[in-house]
Design a protein around this motif. Structure first.
Motif, PDB file in Angstrom:
ATOM      1  N   ARG A  76      47.313 -44.459   5.239  1.00 52.86           N
ATOM      2  CA  ARG A  76      47.199 -44.811   6.648  1.00 52.86           C
ATOM      3  C   ARG A  76      48.608 -45.087   7.182  1.00 52.86           C
ATOM      4  O   ARG A  76      49.263 -46.054   6.805  1.00 52.86           O
ATOM      5  CB  ARG A  76      46.321 -46.068   6.781  1.00 52.86           C
ATOM      6  N   GLY A  79      47.377 -43.972  11.730  1.00 52.16           N
ATOM      7  CA  GLY A  79      45.912 -44.015  11.797  1.00 52.16           C
ATOM      8  C   GLY A  79      45.302 -43.072  12.820  1.00 52.16           C
ATOM      9  O   GLY A  79      44.187 -43.282  13.271  1.00 52.16           O
ATOM     10  N   ALA A  84      43.123 -40.682   7.627  1.00 51.70           N
ATOM     11  CA  ALA A  84      43.695 -42.021   7.427  1.00 51.70           C
ATOM     12  C   ALA A  84      42.786 -42.876   6.541  1.00 51.70           C
ATOM     13  O   ALA A  84      43.252 -43.760   5.821  1.00 51.70           O
ATOM     14  CB  ALA A  84      43.910 -42.711   8.769  1.00 51.70           C
ATOM     15  N   ASP A  93      47.350 -48.677   3.126  1.00 52.04           N
ATOM     16  CA  ASP A  93      47.659 -48.954   4.536  1.00 52.04           C
ATOM     17  C   ASP A  93      49.115 -49.400   4.641  1.00 52.04           C
ATOM     18  O   ASP A  93      49.449 -50.551   4.360  1.00 52.04           O
ATOM     19  CB  ASP A  93      46.708 -50.038   5.060  1.00 52.04           C
TER      20      ASP A  93
END
Ligand code: FAD
Length: 462
Positions: A76, A79, A84, A93
């Motif tokens: 991610r 996004g 993602a 992330d």
């Protein structure tokens, strides 16, 4: 930047040692992280867990852990893409903690961490009166930065990837890489600028900035039957100007319209190469982040107020997007096909953007990067939109419209800007061939070395 050396032993319980960075299914932070994703498909996904590394060393550990445990990963950045967040994968992330932007002591180069988005980058550069060309929207991240980066000043300043001087990161097994223009590395330097998502995870990019210049913007909202005129006019502009178009439905009417948004950089004495472009609204702004939204405005030129995201991450707007690059000179035929498509749009949300490229983008030798659309004048973004809460029939119609638009415009296209990928669709191979042409085979060979177990974005149909 502390990169953990190659030989570092990664214990099986690495992931347990990262408890603070780990979000598990059903935890409120897990839900929030997915709800924050721009892309509606990704927001509705169920990754097996989410890792939000706090340092590069933690990110490398997480990559290695996934490799050793044979876990699928998804990254991610900003996004904005469907990829993602993916069902069952470990979601890395990068956006939560790895978004630092540092202007180097020379005042020219900037180091950007892999989870940074383009708005964050512009905000830091603004303070030092520097800039790099980015896209039309502030929130896309490294998916844009490492695949192309088409924006309003591309015709005068090139793509975002054209400003990358160095890339650091990891292959999918956690092995670090460092690439820059002067280093002998086969074709990896070329491929990582335009095809990075298939090959590695970028922890940090260094970009060369230029002096920030004010911009002039002229906008007009016109009936759709003016499209051909706008295409011809845009194609005759000098490279100091771009004139990108949006075909869609304005928020305050039902009939389709075209927005023409022309942008030029102004020199130090606040002059700009003059054009007699007609316009309803004109403004001089200090930089890209101050430009008006690239959306169809209300009749008075104002943007419609942003609508807040619905509470449920499962009920968000979803899109099927294709990006095709088309050379100059298809004016009437292009305009006729686009007009027909707009008349057939299944709902008021579907739209087609024509981002104006060419100019400086076309002056970079094609073999410099893996972005091969340099001979084109337009980067078209077909956007089939399913609004929140619509029925499956409505979704099917929006998707079919996007597929039909791809088929209709494909014969004019020389390139596909593959930021939106559809690996589960039969046309994925065609998209890849169009995106990379003769580079596709060398790219597959490089992927075989860098990501032999296909942990990253696929170069084959799923
Ligand atoms: C509203 C909107 C406006 C847009 N405007 C433009 C525009 O003006 N110009 C333009 O060129 N494009 C534009 N795009 C397309 C955009 O570039 C792509 O959607 C891109 O994939 C977004 O990247 P992301 O990091 O935000 O998304 P993500 O979904 O987070 O990432 C996209 C892909 O990049 C990979 N990735 C992310 N970070 C890294 C990293 N650090 N290292 C390796 N791989 C990574 C991910 O694995 C994924 O496959 C726009 C898209 C949207 C939705």
């Amino acid at each position: 930047m502390a990169f953990v050396p190659n030989h570092c032993y990664v214990a099986k319980n690495t992931i347990l040692s990262m408890q603070k960075s780990l979000l598990k299914i059903n935890e409120p932070d897990y839900e929030q992280c997915l709800a924050d994703l721009f892309n509606g498909h990704a927001a509705a996904a169920s990754p097996s867990c989410i890792v939000q590394p706090r340092t590069n060393a933690e990110l490398q550990q997480a990559i290695r852990w996934c490799f050793e445990e044979d876990r699928k990963i998804c990254i991610r950045g900003g996004g904005h893409s469907k990829q993602a967040a993916v069902d069952g994968a470990v979601m890395l992330d990068l956006s939560k903690h790895l978004h630092q932007v540092t202007l180097l002591d020379d005042g020219v180069h900037v180091k950007v961490q892999g989870g940074c988005n383009m708005g964050q980058l512009l905000r830091v550069l603004k303070e030092s009166k520097r800039m790099v060309p980015v896209g039309t929207h502030p929130t896309p991240g490294f998916g844009l930065l490492c695949m192309g980066g088409i924006g309003h000043i591309g015709r005068s300043h090139g793509l975002t990837i054209d400003h990358i001087c160095e890339l650091r990161g990891w292959r999918s097994n956690g092995e670090p890489f460092l690439l820059h223009a002067d280093k002998e590395d086969g074709n990896a330097w070329q491929m990582m600028r335009g095809a990075a998502i298939f090959l590695g995870i970028i922890g940090e990019a260094t970009l060369k900035t230029s002096t920030r210049q004010p911009l002039q913007v002229k906008r007009t909202r016109d009936p759709l039957d003016r499209l051909w005129w706008w295409i011809q006019t845009a194609e005759s502009l000098p490279k100091s100007w771009s004139c990108s178009l949006i075909l869609g439905t304005p928020p305050d009417q039902n009939t389709a319209a075209v927005l023409a948004m022309a942008v030029s950089t102004m020199s130090d004495d606040s002059t700009t190469e003059t054009t007699d472009l007609p316009h309803q609204w004109m403004a001089n702004v200090n930089g890209q982040e101050e430009l008006p939204n690239f959306n169809l405005p209300l009749q008075n030129g104002e943007s419609e107020p942003e609508q807040s995201m619905t509470t449920s991450r499962y009920e968000r707007l979803k899109t099927r997007n294709y990006s095709l690059s088309i050379p100059k000179g298809h004016g009437k035929e292009l305009s006729d096909r686009l007009t027909m498509l707009m008349h057939q749009r299944p709902n008021q949300h579907c739209r087609i953007d024509l981002q104006h490229i060419g100019g400086a983008i076309g002056e970079i030798p094609i073999e410099e990067t893996a972005y091969t659309g340099r001979g084109c004048e337009w980067s078209l973004v077909i956007c089939g939109v399913s609004p929140p809460g619509c029925s499956q029939d409505d979704t099917d119609q929006a998707n079919q419209w996007a597929d039909q638009a791809f088929d209709l415009l494909r014969p004019m296209a020389q390139h596909c800007y593959i930021v939106e990928r559809h690996p589960d669709s039969p046309i994925y191979q065609e998209q890849l061939k169009l995106a990379y042409g003769p580079l596709l085979e060398p790219l597959k060979q490089l992927k075989h070395q860098w990501d032999p177990y296909n942990r990253l974005a696929l170069l084959e149909t799923q």
